[in-house]
Design an enzyme around this catalytic site. Structure first.
Site, PDB file in Angstrom:
ATOM      1  N   THR A   1       0.801  -1.220   0.000  1.00  0.00           N
ATOM      2  CA  THR A   1       0.000   0.000   0.000  1.00  0.00           C
ATOM      3  C   THR A   1       0.835   1.273   0.000  1.00  0.00           C
ATOM      4  O   THR A   1       0.284   2.363  -0.155  1.00  0.00           O
ATOM      5  CB  THR A   1      -0.927   0.043   1.233  1.00  0.00           C
ATOM      6  OG1 THR A   1      -0.121   0.076   2.428  1.00  0.00           O
ATOM      7  CG2 THR A   1      -1.843  -1.175   1.266  1.00  0.00           C
ATOM      8  N   LYS A   2       2.155   1.155   0.170  1.00  0.00           N
ATOM      9  CA  LYS A   2       3.001   2.338   0.276  1.00  0.00           C
ATOM     10  C   LYS A   2       3.208   2.988  -1.094  1.00  0.00           C
ATOM     11  O   LYS A   2       3.017   2.362  -2.133  1.00  0.00           O
ATOM     12  CB  LYS A   2       4.356   1.977   0.903  1.00  0.00           C
ATOM     13  CG  LYS A   2       4.242   1.359   2.296  1.00  0.00           C
ATOM     14  CD  LYS A   2       3.534   2.284   3.280  1.00  0.00           C
ATOM     15  CE  LYS A   2       3.645   1.795   4.719  1.00  0.00           C
ATOM     16  NZ  LYS A   2       2.913   0.549   4.980  1.00  0.00           N
ATOM     17  N   ILE A   3       3.660   4.257  -1.080  1.00  0.00           N
ATOM     18  CA  ILE A   3       3.789   4.973  -2.349  1.00  0.00           C
ATOM     19  C   ILE A   3       4.946   4.448  -3.188  1.00  0.00           C
ATOM     20  O   ILE A   3       4.993   4.693  -4.396  1.00  0.00           O
ATOM     21  CB  ILE A   3       3.903   6.501  -2.142  1.00  0.00           C
ATOM     22  CG1 ILE A   3       5.145   6.861  -1.315  1.00  0.00           C
ATOM     23  CG2 ILE A   3       2.654   7.049  -1.503  1.00  0.00           C
ATOM     24  CD1 ILE A   3       5.363   8.354  -1.189  1.00  0.00           C
TER      25      ILE A   3
END
Length: 687
Positions: free
Chosen positions: A194-196
């Protein structure tokens, strides 16, 4: 909740940007790792460059650091960082109470005690000034487009090492231009999905000190390090480091290859996120909804999500999340609960951790952040302006703003590319084309007809659709199965729409065929199919008393009985209830090519051809058998409309025994194979 959402009308909006972004470049990057033969840090030697090494160098550069060591998760990053700093039993590590539970769990894993400080009214990152005692180390966590004040922590506790957690702010910058990820004695990143920036699951540890970097390498590679001088007889490219006792925290090359692909996208995505955040802020201006964010974090576009305060009287964050999902299709998040009050923090259940629970401290502000804020996830800010404006309008509408003031819901019209392959000599072609034109579906439908001849049939020319003519140029195989499979692949490779559907020139679709399939696809299925209705050469309903995709035989009769027992076929009924999986012994599934609606990105993983055995040729195994084999092998989720919207004409190339009397029956060498009794998958094409 004071303003419950009204029921959504029509197709739910679900076309927010997918995360992570992935395309053909992503697939090639992962396949490259496979072809290199270098699958793990301790795997076989290879002349191909390690993607772990390449990705680590890029992460270090983009973070403003000299060294980066990749690990298997953000949790492992914290563990190895603390080990490298000499933190262990008897030590304490301070962190904000507003954080993900694994931050605290990672401290427990090194034998230290996590202690918590409260958030502030202005920031969930908290303030170390509330700590009563000096900790052994500080885990400074940037959260939700807000930055932890590393300078203030150092001023409050001189000499105490700071592990900077930049997982929510990868490659961001402070107001004075310093790079997030370069501020701690050691800095860490989570690279979770889910991280950028993501490697699927993974993490990174960053430092400027070469000795610390060497210690980190030893910690994550079982006490080893990479070596540039590799013996011919060495099994891998590692040697003892003679530094710290380590474990295996190294990610596989597949994950690092994905990370390399994602890193190349960051600058563009960050610019778009910054633009999207400005759009949402402007659309919320003048309302009671307020975004809590550091200006530098938002302006740089390097943020995991933006916390938005729910106005008093609107409802709980959970109610807002439900309402926004119902009206926009976007799923918001909530701010982490205080770790010690969350359901996932259970140190007393593990003997090793039971004595390490810190004394309770007042956490009123951390509770407020959890109870009064929702989080707009970072991928939402990659959406177009109309979608973000509608999100703002939805939030404002929940605060009793008159519905008349809200803009209309932006409509997502996916593109469905319909592929038809034909020689142009069938009298059923015009009806097949008309069936495409009559589709009643909220989508852009694009038809391309691939004509396996030198001229374009008049029926095709009159439609104005895209046409590709091939002719007898020797580029395609002559064997019918191989030819139609090659044509399918050529057509699919040229498609650019969201979904692809195939229709044969002797079959027809009911007007709701594509709309019913799209409704199933909207539920998340990358592959959806319909049922079909059997018709004869005149278009009248037809029934069968044997399995029609085999010649008349005991095997065809027996198979008909088996399929009737599970209601795929029924005596006296023209309906074929196609299924990707048939729960009966020896039956794998049957879905006609004209029944499918397939996501284009899924179709890139599939092929229509492979070498068939003589037995398969005799059993009429066709290209849709091969397609379904792969769908089953890859465990692709398949949805079904359970509606017979495909009108399937008997008497085609796969059912020649049902041709009308005056039509010649092709011999065995020219009949296009279609369906095997073993896998039971049907096909109908014209070649």
């Amino acid at each position: 909740m004071n303003n419950a959402p009204s029921p959504s009308s029509g197709r739910k909006v679900s076309c927010w940007p997918r995360w992570p972004e992935a395309d053909e470049d992503t697939e090639r990057a992962v396949i490259r790792a496979l072809q290199s033969g270098r699958l793990a840090v301790s795997g076989s030697k290879s002349i191909w460059q390690s993607q772990n090494v390449a990705a680590a160098a890029t992460v270090a550069r983009m973070s403003g650091r000299r060294h980066c060591v990749l690990v298997t998760s953000g949790s492992s990053a914290i563990v190895t960082a603390l080990h490298a700093l000499g933190i262990g039993p008897g030590d304490t590590v301070a962190m904000t109470a507003t954080t993900w539970v694994s931050c605290a769990t990672s401290v427990l894993r090194v034998g230290a005690t996590p202690v918590f400080f409260d958030a502030t009214p202005e920031s969930p990152c908290g303030d170390v000034a509330t700590l009563a005692e000096t900790p052994s180390a500080i885990l400074g966590i940037h959260l939700y487009a807000q930055h932890f004040d590393v300078d203030a922590a150092r001023a409050r506790f001189p000499g105490v090492p700071v592990v900077e957690d930049a997982s929510h702010a990868q490659f961001g910058a402070t107001a004075d231009g310093r790079r997030i990820g370069s501020l701690g004695d050691v800095s860490i990143l989570s690279l979770q999905a889910t991280k950028i920036i993501t490697s699927g699951e993974g993490g990174a540890v960053l430092t400027d000190d070469p000795e610390t970097a060497a210690r980190l390498e030893s910690l994550v590679m079982d006490s080893r390090r990479r070596t540039d001088v590799v013996s011919r007889t060495s099994a891998n490219e590692l040697e003892p480091a003679h530094l710290l006792h380590g474990a295996n925290h190294s990610p596989p090359e597949f994950a690092a290859a994905l990370l390399v692909d994602q890193l190349a996208r960051f600058d563009r995505q960050a610019r778009r996120r910054a633009e999207g955040a400005a759009i949402l802020a402007g659309a919320l201006d003048g309302s009671r909804w307020s975004m809590a964010a550091d200006r530098s974090a938002v302006a740089g576009g390097a943020f995991y999500g933006v916390a938005v305060r729910v106005p008093a009287g609107v409802g709980s964050p959970a109610e807002v999340v439900a309402a926004v999902e119902e009206q926009t299709g976007l799923i918001l998040d909530s701010v982490y609960p205080p770790v010690v009050e969350g359901p996932l923090y259970l140190p007393e259940t593990i003997k090793q951790y039971a004595a390490l629970r810190a004394p309770e401290v007042p956490l009123p502000h951390s509770r407020t952040w959890h109870r009064e804020y929702v989080v707009v996830p970072h991928h939402a800010f990659l959406a177009d302006e109309s979608r973000l404006v509608h999100l703002a309008a939805t939030l404002r509408g929940l605060d009793r703003e008159p519905a008349a003031l809200r803009p209309a819901l932006p409509r997502d019209r996916p593109t469905i590319e319909v592929v038809m392959v034909t020689r142009g000599d069938r009298d059923t072609l015009e009806a097949a084309l008309a069936g495409v034109a009559k589709q009643d579906v909220d989508a852009e439908v694009r038809l391309t007809v691939w004509v396996d001849a030198d001229r374009v049939p008049a029926a095709v020319a009159d439609t104005g659709c895209a046409v590709v003519t091939l002719g007898a140029d020797g580029m395609l195989p002559n064997e019918p199965f191989a030819r139609i499979a090659a044509l399918r692949e050529l057509a699919a490779a040229g498609c650019t729409g969201d979904f692809i559907a195939f229709l044969d020139d002797d079959n027809e679709w009911d007007p709701d065929h594509l709309s019913s399939l799209l409704a199933v696809a909207d539920a998340g299925y990358p592959a959806a199919h319909s049922w079909r209705t059997l018709i004869d050469h005149s278009g009248s309903l037809a029934t069968v008393d044997r399995f029609p995709w085999l010649p008349p035989s005991e095997a065809a009769a027996e198979l008909f009985e088996q399929l009737s027992a599970v209601r795929v076929l029924e005596p006296g009924s023209p309906i074929v209830r196609d299924r990707a999986v048939i729960p009966a012994a020896g039956l794998n599934g049957m879905v006609d090519m004209g029944a499918w609606l397939l996501r284009r990105d899924l179709l890139r993983l599939l092929t229509f051809r492979r070498t068939r055995s003589e037995a398969e040729i005799q059993a009429r195994v066709g290209e849709d058998d091969i397609l379904l084999e792969q769908i089953r092998r890859l465990d692709i989720p398949v949805g079904c409309t359970e509606t017979p919207t495909l009108r399937y004409r008997l008497g085609g190339m796969s059912t020649p025994e049902y041709r009308k009397p005056e039509s010649p029956v092709p011999d065995a060498t020219s009949a296009a194979p279609s369906t095997s009794a073993a896998s039971v998958v049907t096909s109908e094409v014209s070649s």
